[in-house]
Scaffold this active site. Structure first.
Site, PDB file in Angstrom:
ATOM      1  N   ARG A  38       0.851  -1.190   0.000  1.00 27.34           N
ATOM      2  CA  ARG A  38       0.000   0.000   0.000  1.00 27.34           C
ATOM      3  C   ARG A  38       0.889   1.242   0.000  1.00 27.34           C
ATOM      4  O   ARG A  38       1.933   1.254   0.643  1.00 27.34           O
ATOM      5  CB  ARG A  38      -0.894   0.013   1.241  1.00 27.34           C
ATOM      6  CG  ARG A  38      -1.782  -1.190   1.386  1.00 27.34           C
ATOM      7  CD  ARG A  38      -3.126  -1.003   0.708  1.00 27.34           C
ATOM      8  NE  ARG A  38      -3.854  -2.275   0.708  1.00 27.34           N
ATOM      9  CZ  ARG A  38      -4.951  -2.489  -0.010  1.00 27.34           C
ATOM     10  NH1 ARG A  38      -5.429  -1.551  -0.801  1.00 27.34           N
ATOM     11  NH2 ARG A  38      -5.567  -3.647   0.031  1.00 27.34           N
TER      12      ARG A  38
ATOM     13  N   GLY B  57      -4.159   1.515  -8.308  1.00 22.79           N
ATOM     14  CA  GLY B  57      -5.486   2.088  -8.153  1.00 22.79           C
ATOM     15  C   GLY B  57      -5.423   3.562  -7.815  1.00 22.79           C
ATOM     16  O   GLY B  57      -4.427   4.244  -8.087  1.00 22.79           O
TER      17      GLY B  57
ATOM     18  N   ILE C 292     -10.164  -3.630  -8.908  1.00 26.10           N
ATOM     19  CA  ILE C 292     -11.280  -4.542  -9.152  1.00 26.10           C
ATOM     20  C   ILE C 292     -12.607  -3.812  -8.945  1.00 26.10           C
ATOM     21  O   ILE C 292     -13.639  -4.271  -9.411  1.00 26.10           O
ATOM     22  CB  ILE C 292     -11.229  -5.793  -8.242  1.00 26.10           C
ATOM     23  CG1 ILE C 292     -11.326  -5.440  -6.763  1.00 26.10           C
ATOM     24  CG2 ILE C 292      -9.988  -6.626  -8.511  1.00 26.10           C
ATOM     25  CD1 ILE C 292     -11.719  -6.632  -5.931  1.00 26.10           C
ATOM     26  N   ASP C 293     -12.581  -2.664  -8.284  1.00 26.58           N
ATOM     27  CA  ASP C 293     -13.820  -1.943  -7.980  1.00 26.58           C
ATOM     28  C   ASP C 293     -14.401  -1.195  -9.169  1.00 26.58           C
ATOM     29  O   ASP C 293     -15.554  -0.782  -9.139  1.00 26.58           O
ATOM     30  CB  ASP C 293     -13.573  -0.942  -6.842  1.00 26.58           C
ATOM     31  CG  ASP C 293     -13.349  -1.640  -5.511  1.00 26.58           C
ATOM     32  OD1 ASP C 293     -13.675  -2.830  -5.414  1.00 26.58           O
ATOM     33  OD2 ASP C 293     -12.850  -0.991  -4.574  1.00 26.58           O
TER      34      ASP C 293
ATOM     35  N   ARG D  89     -15.906  -0.722  -1.447  1.00 24.60           N
ATOM     36  CA  ARG D  89     -15.930   0.192  -0.305  1.00 24.60           C
ATOM     37  C   ARG D  89     -16.730   1.450  -0.617  1.00 24.60           C
ATOM     38  O   ARG D  89     -17.531   1.916   0.171  1.00 24.60           O
ATOM     39  CB  ARG D  89     -14.491   0.633   0.068  1.00 24.60           C
ATOM     40  CG  ARG D  89     -13.692  -0.400   0.814  1.00 24.60           C
ATOM     41  CD  ARG D  89     -13.920  -0.308   2.322  1.00 24.60           C
ATOM     42  NE  ARG D  89     -13.569  -1.596   2.924  1.00 24.60           N
ATOM     43  CZ  ARG D  89     -12.470  -1.825   3.643  1.00 24.60           C
ATOM     44  NH1 ARG D  89     -11.652  -0.850   3.919  1.00 24.60           N
ATOM     45  NH2 ARG D  89     -12.231  -3.034   4.127  1.00 24.60           N
TER      46      ARG D  89
ATOM     47  N   GLU E 195     -19.732  -4.070   0.243  1.00 26.40           N
ATOM     48  CA  GLU E 195     -19.225  -3.960   1.618  1.00 26.40           C
ATOM     49  C   GLU E 195     -19.345  -2.552   2.194  1.00 26.40           C
ATOM     50  O   GLU E 195     -19.462  -2.376   3.399  1.00 26.40           O
ATOM     51  CB  GLU E 195     -17.770  -4.432   1.699  1.00 26.40           C
ATOM     52  CG  GLU E 195     -16.835  -3.628   0.816  1.00 26.40           C
ATOM     53  CD  GLU E 195     -15.388  -4.119   0.833  1.00 26.40           C
ATOM     54  OE1 GLU E 195     -14.938  -4.682   1.840  1.00 26.40           O
ATOM     55  OE2 GLU E 195     -14.703  -3.928  -0.197  1.00 26.40           O
TER      56      GLU E 195
ATOM     57  N   VAL F 107     -11.415 -13.967  -2.138  1.00 28.63           N
ATOM     58  CA  VAL F 107     -11.514 -14.828  -3.318  1.00 28.63           C
ATOM     59  C   VAL F 107     -11.741 -13.998  -4.581  1.00 28.63           C
ATOM     60  O   VAL F 107     -11.322 -14.381  -5.674  1.00 28.63           O
ATOM     61  CB  VAL F 107     -12.658 -15.852  -3.143  1.00 28.63           C
ATOM     62  CG1 VAL F 107     -12.737 -16.792  -4.329  1.00 28.63           C
ATOM     63  CG2 VAL F 107     -12.452 -16.649  -1.865  1.00 28.63           C
TER      64      VAL F 107
END
Lengths: 341, 341, 341, 341
Positions: free
Chosen positions: C72, C102, C126-127, C171, C222, C273
């Protein structure tokens, strides 16, 4: 002949394949009639059923779940209902009943069989813990789903230097953990049959990092517990919103590993994904064979029996024996896995 | 101990899992040294090999193919090479050789074993035709791949009212056809063990259309043949560009079914896809166990033997016996499948 | 030309495909040299890298994770390190740096670019929440994994009459929830962009049962939260073993739905996953194209830019613009999904 | 409103998702009635249809094929039938017809639209060759199936030192070959848009072996052809059993490569597997959106139009334009792929 079929207990990929096979074998080859009771034993007790012909089972071979519905069995409730069940069986003119279910269902089946009802059982459990058969259908699918998840998790653990503690199904036995852990090359496998020693587990996982590896995968069966005194462990507690909750082993293990190793550790709980969806080819073949042989046993008048896989053969074993003990992971199978992790 | 391992014959998912397991068990638990010969027996005869340590087998558990390469064995060639092989074994100080292979490989292994070399064989064939073991690894993957293809083909056959004749692997035995056909709910399964009667097959498939169904799926093993006189059948011929070619059964069957039924019929030949790629969880577990037990047998000095699955146990059987007969699909297994198609 | 590449931030399927593509395009077609920094920006700041030639990227196209490792980014830390980074770039003779990451990574990239370093960014999340590109790689894989899980869960929910509340990643944005929910035919989709009204959600799910349906699947991102006052909701709390924990929305939603509907409701949290494992074909193609075009941009001297997908084209957009806003699910996309659930 | 829907042309994963979406949007949100014509245009011409309510489309979202059946369209036949179609539309009181189909279907749809019928088209082709939309549903599934096969084939080619020539769908365009070849890292991609030079292809593949590599994968679209004079090539011929047959390019290419390189080369023809079975999540979302927007267009009275994807938006384009040209692989996309093979 007139045959009643029902599915009972937890969901398991392959249930529909058994139902379809029973109908095909009975209707096409023997000219029987087949009815299906709804929602397990409940359907038998309440005489809630429908006719199953070839069209009713069209297209269900590869479908998860059960077209008949299921419910958990209450053995006590069933004992009270024996006479009612006997009455419905007589009224419906049933010559055989084929219950498809796990340990609880088979115990109930045995009760009814001992009370004189014409029962041929078919074992079902994703946990693979029924002693009288080499394998139960549903198990291969559960292992496959868990292994695919582990394969995916391995790459993401590696990129971020962490421990993943992956909880798979298995309240009483560690078969799914053992097989998926071996298949995916997990670095530790924790099963209910052998309470884990937290020091030993920590040093095993820690050794990987000491060795320069960037990650570790621990597979743990949901029913696993630490050796007495090995770590503080809660089986239930009040959760954040004040509800009493079963406390997952993966959650506690990851907290403890993170604390001891000083490495990020995260739990992953695979949950219901393991018991739903399309069965694997292996499970479809096994389920289909079980259904076929259950019908044959009924036609031979072999009641009070259970279909079972022995090697490559389907054999019939007494229901009474089948429910005596749980098939647990033996020490030598665990040893095999351990050394190649 | 010093152990040599090699992979020989056609490709088979799970080969790498065996190699990895041999190395883990031998190196980690016994402190052995392991070397891998390149390209099968060729590597042994030409003393072409490399050292296999834990790093060498990292990340290969789920990978198809074989990191050691493979080649087809020429038994005659090997007989001539016995002395050469013996020399290399002596020079390299090998205490055991673990060949992983199919029928041909195991025959060769038996030759070398009878000539006194310390051999522990591991059976491998996607065809599942080795008599001494319940199952061979690779078979479950092949069946899984074939079943997934059949699942896909079913919907497309249905939309267009046609017959699909799907050719799967199996030169001498019909295990893949039997299991994938049962798993996918094929409408006819044709295996080498039972020459098919073209009239019977036509009427079986035709009955579906007479019944109002819109499609039919026929699964046929590549080695299947018609009953003598049942239809004209060529095993080889000159193809369009003048080359001598093996003539596929699916091609001929689809042409014949189309002619007889007046329905569009198309061949689909799955081919090499069945023997490549990631092994299923089932095959990885079986392959890992075979590797583990092969090392154990070597340490016990049990040479001239083969690892085998019997029920849920891994046992050792004499190599000489293992290669005597081919395991074919028995009549009762075929009957089971037929009635639930 | 000499190019440095690094991967930073959370794991994302397709990272290796970008690295491979950069190396192939740069080395084979332009004769460039490529180095890869380890563990993201950390590698640049600490001058920790390795050379990347064709062999180094062999076999990684379909592999999840990143061969370079990741960490990160701490923007503040990076600001302090600008001079150090500049020094390393000069010492190594780098003509271009290609960071793959990202939102955080791209903000860092923009900082360095404004400080004069030759940066070409590749977006990754992936978002799917980066505004300047139609899609980011990794998103399709995450949606695919979530959809496969939902497909499986549907059958098991049905057999047992229950509500499953499935928590997927997201998120700040609900793209994964939206797409996987639409793809699997979920019965409600809950996204962060639109705080949910608990009464409305309850009545939507309840309506299904009133309609005679046996189950319902709710997909929830989430980061979703209830509308103010709609239900009691905690974002963190002390868990059973006394640790401060982020409190999952699926857990709270399932407790609340069970209470209000009187139906069994269970949470399933898909977790990591979704971001591991083999990328889908879609993501591999997109990642490969991004890598290719990043190298081309570097050769054209177009620095301070980001690769982006617009329709079917790869275009370059200014880094500064790319990090201004998050791409959220717009009302009309949500409406599309809602009406066909 | 009363809406008729039909599916026409070759099978394509996602057809059922469109039908379901049309019914959900129309029936639930607009209170429309929907009927489905059987077997494409034939159903319209023969007034063969059934009512489609929510139950009729239950559980079909993830199912391949089409619940309405399909047939190939004969444009000439349709021209003769315009008056008949107009009559049925009037008799049935239809306000809109939504044909879902490929190039042929859309040409037919345009004819009927120009004759005054209220048509809203939905494009469908696994080949992705419709110019007016960025992507068609079915394409992603076909690419995914082909890529999974290529992933499997790579390991088996490697173990045995051979060339595999894999034929994928694509009569006129190479999109499936391009994307699956890129996704799987093929070593050569051959498309119809660019006749291949046999010498160039041979040297490209040969270079790999010269480089010490053990295998090569060539992906070839079924419609690919050699450059004039580059090699002898037959498009049809008499096969071994005397039937006139379309001659596959993979067969001829593998024979020729084997001859020229002296390496074993084998054809693999993926065939119908590419167009059947469960659609990918991507295709389900796209198909669902197309169905939704087709209903909206009908309600806005926008007839003679086609749904299309542009970037992330669904837009409406004139049918007349949509059928003018085929979308072929442009030179720059081919170049992108070539350099990272």
């Amino acid at each position: 002949m007139r045959i009643g079929v029902l599915t009972s207990g937890g969901d398991c990929p392959g249930l529909n394949a058994v139902i379809r096979s029973v109908v095909h074998r009975a209707v096409v080859d023997h000219g029987d009639e087949v009815i299906g009771f709804h929602d397990g034993w409940k359907g038998l007790l309440e005489c809630d059923y429908r006719k199953l012909d070839l069209d009713a089972v069209g297209g269900i071979l590869a479908r998860g779940g059960t077209i008949l519905g299921s419910s958990r069995v209450q053995p006590a409730h069933l004992v009270d209902g024996v006479e009612r069940a006997r009455g419905h069986v007589a009224d419906l003119g049933l010559d055989a009943i084929i219950p498809i279910g796990g340990e609880g269902t088979l115990k109930a089946a045995n009760l009814l069989s001992e009370a004189g009802l014409p029962i041929v059982g078919v074992p079902k459990t994703i946990d693979n813990d029924i002693a009288s058969t080499d394998v139960t259908f549903g198990f291969d699918t559960a292992v496959t789903v868990a292994t695919e998840a582990l394969d995916r998790l391995k790459t993401t653990a590696e990129s971020h230097q962490r421990v993943l503690v992956v909880e798979v199904m298995g309240r009483h036995t560690g078969w799914i953990a053992l097989h998926s852990g071996m298949a995916a090359g997990a670095h530790a496998i924790v099963v209910p049959e052998r309470p884990f020693d937290m020091d030993e587990l920590t040093s095993r996982v820690g050794a990987r990092f000491a060795d320069g590896k960037r990650f570790a995968i621990v597979v743990v069966a949901e029913g696993a517990k630490p050796r007495e005194g090995s770590m503080e462990f809660k089986t239930a507690g009040t959760d954040i919103y004040g509800h009493e909750r079963f406390t997952g082993v993966a959650n506690q293990l990851s907290v403890e590993l993170e604390r001891r190793l000083g490495k990020e550790a995260r739990p992953v709980i695979l949950g219901h994904v393991q018991r739903g969806g399309t069965p694997t080819a292996y499970d479809r073949v096994l389920a289909t064979r079980f259904g076929w042989h259950a019908v044959e046993a009924a036609h031979r008048g072999e009641f009070g029996m259970l279909t079972a896989l022995r090697g490559t053969d389907i054999v019939m074993v007494p229901l009474a024996k089948a429910v005596e003990t749980l098939k647990t992971v033996p020490a030598d199978r665990y040893a095999e896995a351990e050394c190649v992790l």
